[in-house]
Design a protein around this motif. Sequence first.
Motif, PDB file in Angstrom:
ATOM      1  N   ALA A 306       0.812  -1.271   0.083  1.00 24.69           N
ATOM      2  CA  ALA A 306      -0.032   0.055   0.001  1.00 24.69           C
ATOM      3  C   ALA A 306       0.676   1.265  -0.086  1.00 24.69           C
ATOM      4  N   MET A 307       1.602   1.531   0.979  1.00 25.76           N
ATOM      5  CA  MET A 307       2.626   2.480   0.992  1.00 25.76           C
ATOM      6  C   MET A 307       3.292   2.619  -0.303  1.00 25.76           C
ATOM      7  N   THR A 308       4.038   1.396  -1.040  1.00 26.34           N
ATOM      8  CA  THR A 308       4.845   1.641  -2.190  1.00 26.34           C
ATOM      9  C   THR A 308       3.673   2.029  -3.122  1.00 26.34           C
ATOM     10  N   ALA A 309       2.712   1.649  -3.445  1.00 25.74           N
ATOM     11  CA  ALA A 309       1.764   1.878  -4.350  1.00 25.74           C
ATOM     12  C   ALA A 309       1.343   3.567  -4.215  1.00 25.74           C
ATOM     13  N   MET A 310       1.159   3.885  -3.332  1.00 22.56           N
ATOM     14  CA  MET A 310       0.797   5.457  -2.999  1.00 22.56           C
ATOM     15  C   MET A 310       1.920   6.341  -3.280  1.00 22.56           C
ATOM     16  N   MET A 314       2.707   8.686  -6.735  1.00 32.72           N
ATOM     17  CA  MET A 314       2.917  10.047  -6.848  1.00 32.72           C
ATOM     18  C   MET A 314       4.185  10.717  -7.324  1.00 32.72           C
ATOM     19  N   SER A 315       5.188   9.594  -7.185  1.00 35.97           N
ATOM     20  CA  SER A 315       6.617   9.814  -7.728  1.00 35.97           C
ATOM     21  C   SER A 315       6.493   9.905  -9.143  1.00 35.97           C
ATOM     22  N   ILE A 316       5.875   8.762  -9.667  1.00 34.35           N
ATOM     23  CA  ILE A 316       5.849   8.507 -11.056  1.00 34.35           C
ATOM     24  C   ILE A 316       5.058   9.896 -11.712  1.00 34.35           C
ATOM     25  N   CYS A 317       4.095  10.187 -11.138  1.00 34.52           N
ATOM     26  CA  CYS A 317       3.543  11.230 -11.705  1.00 34.52           C
ATOM     27  C   CYS A 317       4.062  12.554 -11.777  1.00 34.52           C
ATOM     28  N   VAL A 626       8.076  -2.682   9.660  1.00 34.97           N
ATOM     29  CA  VAL A 626       8.549  -3.657   9.041  1.00 34.97           C
ATOM     30  C   VAL A 626       8.065  -3.325   7.453  1.00 34.97           C
ATOM     31  N   GLY A 627       6.930  -2.854   7.315  1.00 36.01           N
ATOM     32  CA  GLY A 627       6.262  -2.671   5.812  1.00 36.01           C
ATOM     33  C   GLY A 627       7.014  -1.339   5.487  1.00 36.01           C
ATOM     34  N   MET A 628       7.315  -0.428   6.375  1.00 37.17           N
ATOM     35  CA  MET A 628       7.974   0.993   6.056  1.00 37.17           C
ATOM     36  C   MET A 628       9.405   0.571   5.724  1.00 37.17           C
ATOM     37  N   ALA A 629       9.723  -0.243   6.303  1.00 36.61           N
ATOM     38  CA  ALA A 629      11.453  -0.711   6.029  1.00 36.61           C
ATOM     39  C   ALA A 629      11.482  -1.098   4.564  1.00 36.61           C
ATOM     40  N   HIS A 630      10.643  -2.275   4.470  1.00 40.04           N
ATOM     41  CA  HIS A 630      10.517  -2.940   2.963  1.00 40.04           C
ATOM     42  C   HIS A 630      10.141  -1.645   1.946  1.00 40.04           C
ATOM     43  N   SER A 631       9.246  -0.869   2.282  1.00 39.26           N
ATOM     44  CA  SER A 631       8.801   0.174   1.248  1.00 39.26           C
ATOM     45  C   SER A 631      10.111   1.067   1.041  1.00 39.26           C
ATOM     46  N   LEU A 632      10.684   1.617   2.040  1.00 37.29           N
ATOM     47  CA  LEU A 632      11.877   2.480   1.626  1.00 37.29           C
ATOM     48  C   LEU A 632      12.731   1.974   0.944  1.00 37.29           C
ATOM     49  N   LEU A 635      11.597   1.762  -2.366  1.00 40.28           N
ATOM     50  CA  LEU A 635      11.540   3.028  -3.108  1.00 40.28           C
ATOM     51  C   LEU A 635      12.913   3.988  -3.648  1.00 40.28           C
ATOM     52  N   GLY A 636      13.903   3.357  -2.846  1.00 43.25           N
ATOM     53  CA  GLY A 636      15.089   3.707  -3.400  1.00 43.25           C
ATOM     54  C   GLY A 636      15.534   3.202  -4.768  1.00 43.25           C
ATOM     55  N   ALA A 637      15.105   1.761  -5.053  1.00 40.61           N
ATOM     56  CA  ALA A 637      15.302   1.094  -6.049  1.00 40.61           C
ATOM     57  C   ALA A 637      14.504   1.802  -7.219  1.00 40.61           C
ATOM     58  N   ILE A 638      13.078   1.985  -7.008  1.00 40.62           N
ATOM     59  CA  ILE A 638      12.238   2.674  -8.005  1.00 40.62           C
ATOM     60  C   ILE A 638      12.560   4.202  -8.194  1.00 40.62           C
TER      61      ILE A 638
END
Length: 691
Positions: A306-310, A314-317, A626-632, A635-638
């Motif tokens: 969910a965090m990564t999608a949101m 926005m970043s891709i936009c 844990v979810g935020m750590a995965h997302s961060l 997001l770095g790779a994205i």
Amino acid sequence: MMLAKLAFGNMRKLLHDYAVYFLTLVLGVALFYAFNTVNVQGDFLRGDVGEMLGAAGQILDGVTVFLAVVLGFLMVYANNFLMRRRKKELGLYQVLGMRTGQVTVVLALETLLVAAISFGVGIALGALLSQVLLFVTARMFETTVQHFSFFFSADAFLLTLRCFGVIFAVMMVFNWLTLRRVRLIELMGAARHNERQFVRKLPFAVVLTVAGLALVGVAYVRLTRDGFPTSGSAESQNDFLITTAMVIVGTFVLFYGLAGALTALITHLRGFYWRDLHMFTTRQIASRVNTTALSMGVISLILFLAMTAMTTGMSICGTINSMTRQGIPYSASISVTPAGDSTDAIDLEAEVAKAGIDLSEVGRHASVRVALIESELRGDTSAYQRMSQLTGESVPKGYEHVVICEAVGISDYNAMRSLLGLEPVSLEDGHYLMLCNMDNAKGFVDEALEQGFTLDVDGVTLSPARATVIDDASAVLQDSAGGPTPGTYVVPDDVAKSISPEYSAVININIMYKGSTEEGDAALKGLEAALASNLDGRAAMVGVQTATDVLADGTSTTGLISYMAIYIGFVLVIACAAILAIQQLSAASDASASYRTLSELGCSERLIFGSLRTQVAMAFVLPLAVGMAHSLCALGAIDELVSVLGYSDMIGDMTLGLGLFALVYGGYLALTYRMAHGIVRSAVRTTRRAL
């Protein structure tokens, strides 16, 4: 009639104790309906946006089915969780003489009542939300609402009804199975049964926690090093699958051992452990984590999604918007790619005049011929690879296979600079200039130019005329959505004319309107079709791009991405927060006797509610962390992947996504604590009145 009254009474009691469960069902129905009214919303927006939303509706149907599966899984889990908590109540019904079939009917009626009320309220709320969403959609796509009137989408209603009908049907089946498989003695003794402890020995728990952290850490390193698979090779895709599997397994292993590891750590902090209610709080948290380790692992992974999608949406936009703005320095561009070997057979300005358009009346214009260097197009090594060999620097990630093969003559290039109001540049024979406006590549190319990177064009060797690239608006040769360019050569006119015509060059006419944008766009309307008809057989490709059209296309793309990112993120966050809320409310209800005992022993309400607040907060924070750590990490790779497009501001662009996430998740956390506070306060103060 009696069974119906009993079901209705049970529903009222559950509505009071687990209002968050009903709230989630209502919000789920409302969101599903509102976001799937996109087809109807298109009727109130301008034509091109309406058509795009019509096509987007088909995509959203598929997304809705996916989200329905995820939401259904979590809601069925929540329902089963409540059923386990009600085992004693169900056993009491049978002790009082009700047959198993009658209890099943009561459960079925309860589920139907829940379904009818939550669906009805959800649709009503969704109908109101969809009216607001129409104006939000108009803002996303930078358009206005035309002839607004209240609307209701039958298609969205039926899709929502099908999705939630399946969810409620599955709930009924699981309730029936739960009741059928459990014996009466187990139902009556359910309150005395402790939850299963997955990890009992503290040393083993510590080992599991370290193993989980190690798996996740190695996965982070692999993702940071390798990034997302962009080459399409089987090896890179397999490596990515292995990394994904390590994250998933590591997450579950971490949660299975986390309770014991936290207990072992805090018990060694004796000054802290024995103060106030820290020992009680630690044991309560450990018990809850042990009990819900599996669900916490699932929730943390879904929160990560969910965090990564949101945030990524926005970043891709932001990236696409930046690319679009970079890609439209002119009012309009006309381009043609001749068919065959001859690049001089088409006089594009004459063809435009033949189509009935006087370019001098439209505005100032300049023609540019973009030739393709065969040796660069067909060479064994790309320019970036040769630059890397020269400088010893690695090719920027994502640019390993970029080919720089376009060249323009200095006269055409200076004509474009003049059109843009820029000063002309000079170029001596035997030299070239490099155009490049991609942030990730400019430093790398500058280093190569400074070290004298040479260019060979049909046997003519050219050296750089300057040690830096040109990255202003003139680096864009024509209006297009893909504004950033990794490189274009500016060469002397005689070299440009001598480039072999085996690969057809592109001829562009860039225009700056002298009047209003509306008048200029209207003057060029229909030109592309007229040119395609007149050049039939002589042109491989014809295009007329106005800045207005490019901007509208970019806005439509970003609007759709934002729309889907918010939709996916909202539904997933609500579902996860609801599960956590139900677990904590159930735990608070089960522990009410313990809180009552603490109160009878003289413990203050400040300490009791402080302990409760810590327990609820930790239940929400642990899977979130844990979810935020995965997302961060993701997001770095994205961000690295997105920046290959020429621009990325992940921090700036994710603000809205994180804000929406915090609003929903934090709201559920606050609501859960207030409801748990009420449960504990009732238990504590009832005792004191009795005393």
